[in-house]
Write a protein that holds these residues in place. Structure first.
Motif, PDB file in Angstrom:
ATOM      1  N   SER A   7       0.835  -1.200   0.000  1.00 45.79           N
ATOM      2  CA  SER A   7       0.000   0.000   0.000  1.00 45.79           C
ATOM      3  C   SER A   7       0.865   1.242   0.000  1.00 45.79           C
ATOM      4  N   PRO A   8       0.435   2.336  -0.639  1.00 45.47           N
ATOM      5  CA  PRO A   8       1.173   3.590  -0.545  1.00 45.47           C
ATOM      6  C   PRO A   8       1.304   4.087   0.890  1.00 45.47           C
ATOM      7  N   LEU A   9       0.449   3.607   1.803  1.00 39.52           N
ATOM      8  CA  LEU A   9       0.580   3.987   3.203  1.00 39.52           C
ATOM      9  C   LEU A   9       1.700   3.204   3.888  1.00 39.52           C
ATOM     10  N   GLY A  10       2.255   2.237   3.226  1.00 41.43           N
ATOM     11  CA  GLY A  10       3.368   1.485   3.774  1.00 41.43           C
ATOM     12  C   GLY A  10       2.969   0.118   4.268  1.00 41.43           C
ATOM     13  N   GLY A  11       3.736  -0.905   3.904  1.00 36.67           N
ATOM     14  CA  GLY A  11       3.486  -2.250   4.395  1.00 36.67           C
ATOM     15  C   GLY A  11       2.522  -3.019   3.519  1.00 36.67           C
ATOM     16  N   ALA A  12       2.412  -4.312   3.798  1.00 36.44           N
ATOM     17  CA  ALA A  12       1.507  -5.184   3.055  1.00 36.44           C
ATOM     18  C   ALA A  12       0.201  -5.311   3.821  1.00 36.44           C
ATOM     19  N   LYS A  13      -0.883  -5.382   3.100  1.00 40.01           N
ATOM     20  CA  LYS A  13      -2.194  -5.456   3.751  1.00 40.01           C
ATOM     21  C   LYS A  13      -2.423  -6.872   4.270  1.00 40.01           C
ATOM     22  N   THR A  14      -2.808  -6.960   5.505  1.00 40.32           N
ATOM     23  CA  THR A  14      -3.138  -8.241   6.110  1.00 40.32           C
ATOM     24  C   THR A  14      -4.517  -8.146   6.744  1.00 40.32           C
ATOM     25  N   ALA A  15      -5.131  -9.285   6.943  1.00 39.19           N
ATOM     26  CA  ALA A  15      -6.420  -9.301   7.630  1.00 39.19           C
ATOM     27  C   ALA A  15      -6.198  -8.994   9.102  1.00 39.19           C
ATOM     28  N   LEU A  16      -6.944  -8.052   9.632  1.00 39.23           N
ATOM     29  CA  LEU A  16      -6.781  -7.682  11.034  1.00 39.23           C
ATOM     30  C   LEU A  16      -7.405  -8.740  11.942  1.00 39.23           C
ATOM     31  N   PRO A  17      -6.709  -9.137  12.988  1.00 44.30           N
ATOM     32  CA  PRO A  17      -7.313 -10.066  13.949  1.00 44.30           C
ATOM     33  C   PRO A  17      -8.380  -9.348  14.769  1.00 44.30           C
ATOM     34  N   THR A  18      -9.214 -10.111  15.408  1.00 41.11           N
ATOM     35  CA  THR A  18     -10.267  -9.541  16.236  1.00 41.11           C
ATOM     36  C   THR A  18      -9.682  -9.014  17.540  1.00 41.11           C
ATOM     37  N   VAL A  19     -10.098  -7.810  17.906  1.00 46.84           N
ATOM     38  CA  VAL A  19      -9.691  -7.208  19.179  1.00 46.84           C
ATOM     39  C   VAL A  19     -10.918  -7.094  20.062  1.00 46.84           C
ATOM     40  N   LYS A  20     -10.814  -7.539  21.298  1.00 46.01           N
ATOM     41  CA  LYS A  20     -11.938  -7.489  22.216  1.00 46.01           C
ATOM     42  C   LYS A  20     -12.323  -6.047  22.503  1.00 46.01           C
ATOM     43  N   PRO A  21     -13.611  -5.701  22.352  1.00 45.21           N
ATOM     44  CA  PRO A  21     -14.038  -4.323  22.617  1.00 45.21           C
ATOM     45  C   PRO A  21     -13.817  -3.947  24.082  1.00 45.21           C
ATOM     46  N   MET A  22     -13.561  -2.666  24.303  1.00 46.91           N
ATOM     47  CA  MET A  22     -13.397  -2.154  25.660  1.00 46.91           C
ATOM     48  C   MET A  22     -13.979  -0.753  25.719  1.00 46.91           C
ATOM     49  N   ASN A  23     -14.901  -0.505  26.665  1.00 47.52           N
ATOM     50  CA  ASN A  23     -15.429   0.841  26.815  1.00 47.52           C
ATOM     51  C   ASN A  23     -14.690   1.577  27.930  1.00 47.52           C
ATOM     52  N   ALA A  24     -15.088   2.812  28.178  1.00 46.45           N
ATOM     53  CA  ALA A  24     -14.376   3.635  29.150  1.00 46.45           C
ATOM     54  C   ALA A  24     -14.473   3.062  30.559  1.00 46.45           C
ATOM     55  N   ALA A  25     -15.641   2.537  30.917  1.00 43.30           N
ATOM     56  CA  ALA A  25     -15.795   1.970  32.261  1.00 43.30           C
ATOM     57  C   ALA A  25     -14.860   0.788  32.465  1.00 43.30           C
ATOM     58  N   GLN A  26     -14.753  -0.068  31.464  1.00 45.37           N
ATOM     59  CA  GLN A  26     -13.859  -1.226  31.566  1.00 45.37           C
ATOM     60  C   GLN A  26     -12.398  -0.778  31.615  1.00 45.37           C
ATOM     61  N   PHE A  27     -12.063   0.271  30.877  1.00 45.50           N
ATOM     62  CA  PHE A  27     -10.693   0.788  30.867  1.00 45.50           C
ATOM     63  C   PHE A  27     -10.322   1.347  32.237  1.00 45.50           C
ATOM     64  N   ILE A  28     -11.238   2.079  32.846  1.00 41.64           N
ATOM     65  CA  ILE A  28     -10.977   2.627  34.178  1.00 41.64           C
ATOM     66  C   ILE A  28     -10.810   1.507  35.196  1.00 41.64           C
ATOM     67  N   ALA A  29     -11.570   0.430  35.023  1.00 40.73           N
ATOM     68  CA  ALA A  29     -11.463  -0.704  35.944  1.00 40.73           C
ATOM     69  C   ALA A  29     -10.082  -1.344  35.900  1.00 40.73           C
ATOM     70  N   THR A  30      -9.365  -1.196  34.782  1.00 37.47           N
ATOM     71  CA  THR A  30      -8.004  -1.738  34.670  1.00 37.47           C
ATOM     72  C   THR A  30      -6.949  -0.742  35.142  1.00 37.47           C
TER      73      THR A  30
END
Length: 670
Positions: free
Chosen positions: A191-214
């Motif tokens: 890609s002109p943005l740099g690097g080869a395109k790969t399929a992104l793995p799934t990332v577990k969603p996290m909201n603000a409340a969960q982030f503060i809990a960590t």
């Protein structure tokens, strides 16, 4: 070369569109393909196709008026490639007068070099837009792809289809051999943005409340989650161009590569800097609100693109969904909009009909329009450009507000076209219930407010228009609502959460003559009659206006600018309560903006502009609890949080009202 004859299009700047096109073309796709000459292609779903020996014509669903694409295969390339492509574009546009032409943009993808350009052609039947892309195979031949659109909206709507057609191209291979258009599993071309395109793995969603809990703080740190990025470009597409996954340890990941980022304070802002991967050299800012986080990322691709790209990246889930709703509210909806002249005459401006596929009609004549809410995604409106018909070359804005008022404002001629519909529901709360406050919290109940002179007013930096107000709504269980509601005291229900998962209220604790609210420092607290004295200021109980007799005129003033700002102005709103539940409302004022050689009002003036307005309306009103509902003559209702503070006898002091977040003072002494 064959000249192209297709439905007329309207004139528009295309450079920004091409800057998005080439990065997208760097990707590849796999699909069942047909073949013309040595080139394979995939027919877009729903499109009609006509294959001839010299080219393939693709017609959009609904007919050629909705869009047209051509594939011309196996063209011989001689000499300088850009010079050859420029000649091809000139030849394919020779059936009309070229009135505008972009620079030729170069890129690569799908195993080949790419050249793209856009041209505006004036024909006898109107103006036409054409987008050309040449896919150079490296063997002395090229395939030429042409997109012709019938509206500005179609440019954005058909972009993905056009890109997919070009991605599907690959030299035909003998049976049993791997085609060059087929990427290895999980990757694509660079890609002109740099690097080869790969399929992104799934990332577990996290909201603000969960982030503060960590242990995280969403106001100063980026939540580990996926952010959907929408380029700041002209148009009305609702498809993101990039996804950025925020990982632990200051790392990020995209389909084009990975890198790192840092976060630091920049005055009152939170700045991000990006290193390595496709965002190398980019910078931006972190914003956090009741829906989630937004990353504004600028200067993307500075070292690999002719012009860098800016993105607004919204945390997936509630934050992105709210932005998509805002985009929807800025998209002109097909309907008939009655218009009024805003030149001071108040005359009828006819009915502006917004039709499908970017067509409008006014006074029996038709033209085209296009909305743009992507260039500045923070605006509460979209910019609208008109071409052809009675509004040719006119511009304006469109928005739908929370009361269901859809407004199309046209600047030349001066028109305001409005339509009242059922309000679109705006999600205000999350799906979870607020947690129980910690043991030892609470003890107070009731709604209290205090007003005080704006401490910054004298210096010209005031933000309260003279009087500042603080409001607390205490729940005995241990929560306190620390904002002024918009329309009803029900908004202060502390059992709710924001869409970002955090409680709508703060926890408070009263102990030893002090009160602690949230993470603030302890403040002195004593009871003062029916009120509360907090940190030396006496908060009085809010009193309903229900059951009181509202009569006479009330005036509110607001100001903008001040200090060293080159923008200043003021507005005055007068609400008059009449017998039998009727009211009138008048708003007047203006804003003056000047340009100086220093950028402040201390420099020499080099130019400026002043805008004034005067609007009057009327209708009926109803008071219920702490809510004042104003129903206007056009049918829409404005709901305001309304209250007064007690006078010396404990009754509502009707000389000073608080309506919808503005301070109103009685003018006639009634």
């Amino acid at each position: 070369m064959l000249p192209i004859r297709a439905p007329h299009l309207i004139r528009r700047s295309v450079r920004g569109w091409l800057l998005v096109l080439l990065p997208l073309l760097a990707l590849q796709s796999q699909a069942t393909a047909a073949k013309i000459g040595t080139v394979t292609y995939t027919v877009p779903t729903g499109w009609a196709v006509k294959a001839q020996p010299e080219m393939v014509t693709f017609t959009a669903p609904g007919g050629a008026g909705q869009g047209l694409m051509l594939l011309i295969p196996d063209q011989k390339v001689s000499g300088d490639q850009k010079a050859w492509f420029r000649t091809v574009v000139q030849q394919l546009s020779s059936d009309g007068q070229i009135t505008d032409q972009s620079e030729i943009q170069a890129g690569s993808g799908a195993g080949a070099s790419l050249l793209s350009a856009a041209v505006t052609v004036r024909l006898a039947q109107g103006t036409q837009y054409r987008f050309y892309t040449a896919r150079l195979t490296g063997s002395g031949t090229a395939s030429v792809y042409v997109l012709v659109t019938s509206s500005l909206n179609a440019v954005d709507a058909l972009q993905d289809t056009y890109v997919a057609l070009i991605r599907s191209a690959a030299p035909a291979q003998a049976s049993g051999t791997a085609g060059t258009g087929t990427a290895s599993k999980g990757t694509t071309a660079t890609s002109p943005l740099g690097g080869a395109k790969t399929a992104l793995p799934t990332v577990k969603p996290m909201n603000a409340a969960q982030f503060i809990a960590t242990g995280g703080n969403p106001e100063v740190a980026v939540i580990p989650d996926e952010f959907r990025c929408y380029q700041e470009k002209r148009g009305s597409s609702v498809t993101p161009e990039l996804a950025v996954q925020i990982l632990a340890g200051g790392k990020y990941r995209t389909a084009y590569g990975s890198g790192t980022y840092t976060v630091r304070k920049d005055s009152s802002l939170i700045k991000t800097d990006w290193t390595g991967g496709p965002l190398d050299g980019a910078y931006g800012y972190l914003n956090f609100d009741d829906y989630g986080q937004t990353l504004s990322i600028s200067n993307v691709g500075e070292n690999v693109l002719d012009d860098s790209i800016d993105f607004e990246c919204y945390q997936r889930g509630a934050r992105e969904n709210r932005q998509l709703l805002d985009f929807r509210l800025r998209t002109p909806v097909p309907a008939a909009y009655p218009c009024t002249a805003t030149d001071g005459s108040g005359k009828s401006g006819g009915t502006l009909e917004i039709l499908k596929d970017g067509v409008y009609r006014l006074g029996g004549q038709s033209g085209r329009f296009a909305a743009d809410f992507r260039s500045d995604q923070n605006d509460a409106w979209s910019d609208v450009a008109f071409t052809g018909g009675p509004l040719d070359d006119a511009s304006g804005t469109y928005k739908e507000d929370e009361a269901g008022v859809r407004t199309l404002s046209v600047y030349r001629p001066k028109l305001e076209c409005r339509l009242v519909v059922r309000p679109t529901p705006i999600p205000r709360y999350g799906s979870t219930k607020a947690p129980t406050p910690p043991k030892g919290s609470g003890g107070l109940s009731g709604a209290y407010a205090v007003w005080y002179p704006d401490p910054l007013a004298a210096s010209g930096y005031g933000t309260c228009s003279g009087l500042c107000w603080d409001v607390y709504v205490f729940d005995r269980s241990g929560y306190v609502y620390t904002q002024e509601p918009d329309g009803s005291l029900d908004e202060a229900s502390c059992a709710r959460t924001h869409p970002n998962g955090l409680p709508v209220c703060e926890v408070y604790r009263v102990q030893g003559g002090q009160i602690v609210i949230g993470k603030d420092k302890p403040l002195p607290l004593v009871r003062a009659g029916t009120g509360l004295k907090i940190d030396g200021r006496t908060y009085q109980p809010l009193l309903k206006l229900e059951g009181t007799k509202l009569a006479g005129s009330y005036e509110s003033k607001s100001f903008v600018g001040g200090g060293t700002s080159t923008v200043s102005g003021g507005f005055q709103t007068t609400v008059t309560f009449l017998p039998q539940g009727k009211f009138t409302r008048a708003r007047s004022g203006g804003v003056s903006a000047t340009t100086t050689d220093t950028g402040t009002n201390l420099g020499n003036v080099t130019g400026g502009v002043t805008v004034t307005s005067d609007r009057r309306s009327s209708g009926t009103y109803k008071v219920s609890g702490y809510t004042l509902a104003l129903t206007y003559g056009d049918g829409h209702t404005e709901t305001l949080f309304a209250y007064a503070l007690p006078d010396k006898n404990g009754r509502p002091d009707l000389d000073l009202l608080r309506l919808g977040g503005s301070t109103y003072t009685r003018q006639d002494g009634k």
